[in-house]
Scaffold this motif. Structure first.
Motif: not given
Length: 307
Positions: A57-71, A80-89
């Motif tokens: 969510q890009g910490f809700e920072i304008p523009i950057w958050s939209a870029i992170q949503w798209y990624r 592909e796994p999301q970076p925050w879900d590595v080693e999570v079941a």
């Protein structure tokens, strides 16, 4: 949004530590654990949350958050796994209709609670019967809330004042409410007249008169909706929700104020008494003299309807 970000930083890891799920995941029959199948420690849940806020969510920072949503969406599309879900079941139960129903109901609950908070935030500070001073406070609150004028205000005695502050260029800072509503042509109308019973305001009246005007006059009804809001929106008779109150204001905006009229709204009666010859009325703009000899007088009253 920032409040929600901070609050969830404490709440989400706690849910994962205690129950292995969050309310949203529980509604979909999902659990989230570590590789060993056990609930995540609080510190790991907290680290996961901050990774999700940055990469998702890009910490809700304008523009950057939209870029992170798209990624994030691209990673989903590419399996592909999301970076925050590595080693999570994730453990998901077979989908049941009750999960969808629960999700819809929870969404409606959140939306209703949000609209309730929104509606409550738009009610004036003084509710029920109000004194002149409390009416003035309500009126000033409406002006500030609607960002109409930084210079105009009612005194505790209910009389108009305009601040005289100037900016760095030597000009008056901001417009007065009279200038905004086209009322500088009616200085007498700015003096509200109050009907008071047992110390409480029961009616507010404004009036004005002009004879043989050479130039046009502003439209005096612009104050009426503000009076209605300050006098009645905090009363039990007024609707709690925003949209019925908005409908009241729309009705007043669409009213033809060039003739005698009576409008009944929840808990209030609005009347107009108008006498005019030699003028033409332009809705929302004002009165234009059409003849050399002319006359215009008006009295607008907003009164509580105790019947």
């Amino acid at each position: 949004s920032l409040t929600a970000v901070v609050l969830l930083a404490f709440v989400e890891p706690l849910f994962l530590r205690l129950g292995g799920t969050t309310p949203g995941k529980a509604l979909l029959g999902m659990r989230l654990t570590g590789p060993d199948g056990k609930n995540m420690p609080y510190t790991e849940g907290l680290a996961r949350y901050f990774l999700m806020m940055w990469y998702g969510q890009g910490f809700e920072i304008p523009i950057w958050s939209a870029i992170q949503w798209y990624r994030s969406a691209r990673r989903c599309w590419d399996d592909e796994p999301q970076p925050w879900d590595v080693e999570v079941a994730y453990i998901a139960k077979p989908f049941r209709a009750r999960y969808g129903v629960g999700l819809v109901l929870a969404t409606l609950l959140v939306l209703t609670a949000g609209e309730a908070a929104n509606s409550w935030s738009q009610t004036p500070p003084n509710r029920g019967d109000v004194t002149v001073a409390e009416f003035a406070e309500n009126f000033n609150w409406e002006i500030e809330y609607l960002e109409l004028s930084e210079r105009s205000y009612l005194t505790p005695e209910g009389q108009w004042r305009n601040r005289s502050e100037v900016d760095e260029n030597g000009s008056y800072a901001g417009v007065t409410l009279d200038e905004l509503l086209g009322m500088e042509d009616w200085p007498e109308a700015r003096d509200f007249h109050y009907t008071v019973e047992d110390g409480h305001v029961t009616a507010v009246t404004l009036s004005g008169t002009v004879d043989n005007a050479v130039t046009g006059r502003g439209s005096p009804e612009g104050y009426v909706p503000l009076i209605v809001m300050a006098l009645t929106f905090g009363r039990e008779e007024s609707a709690f929700w925003y949209w019925p109150r908005r409908a009241q204001l729309v009705e007043l905006e669409r009213t033809n104020w060039s003739e005698d009229l009576t409008i009944h709204q929840p808990g209030v009666v609005i009347t107009a008494e108008v006498e005019q010859t030699g003028f033409y009325y332009y809705a929302g703009i004002g009165w234009q003299p059409m003849e050399e000899e002319n006359h215009l007088s008006f009295t607008y009253t907003v009164a509580l309807d105790n019947g």
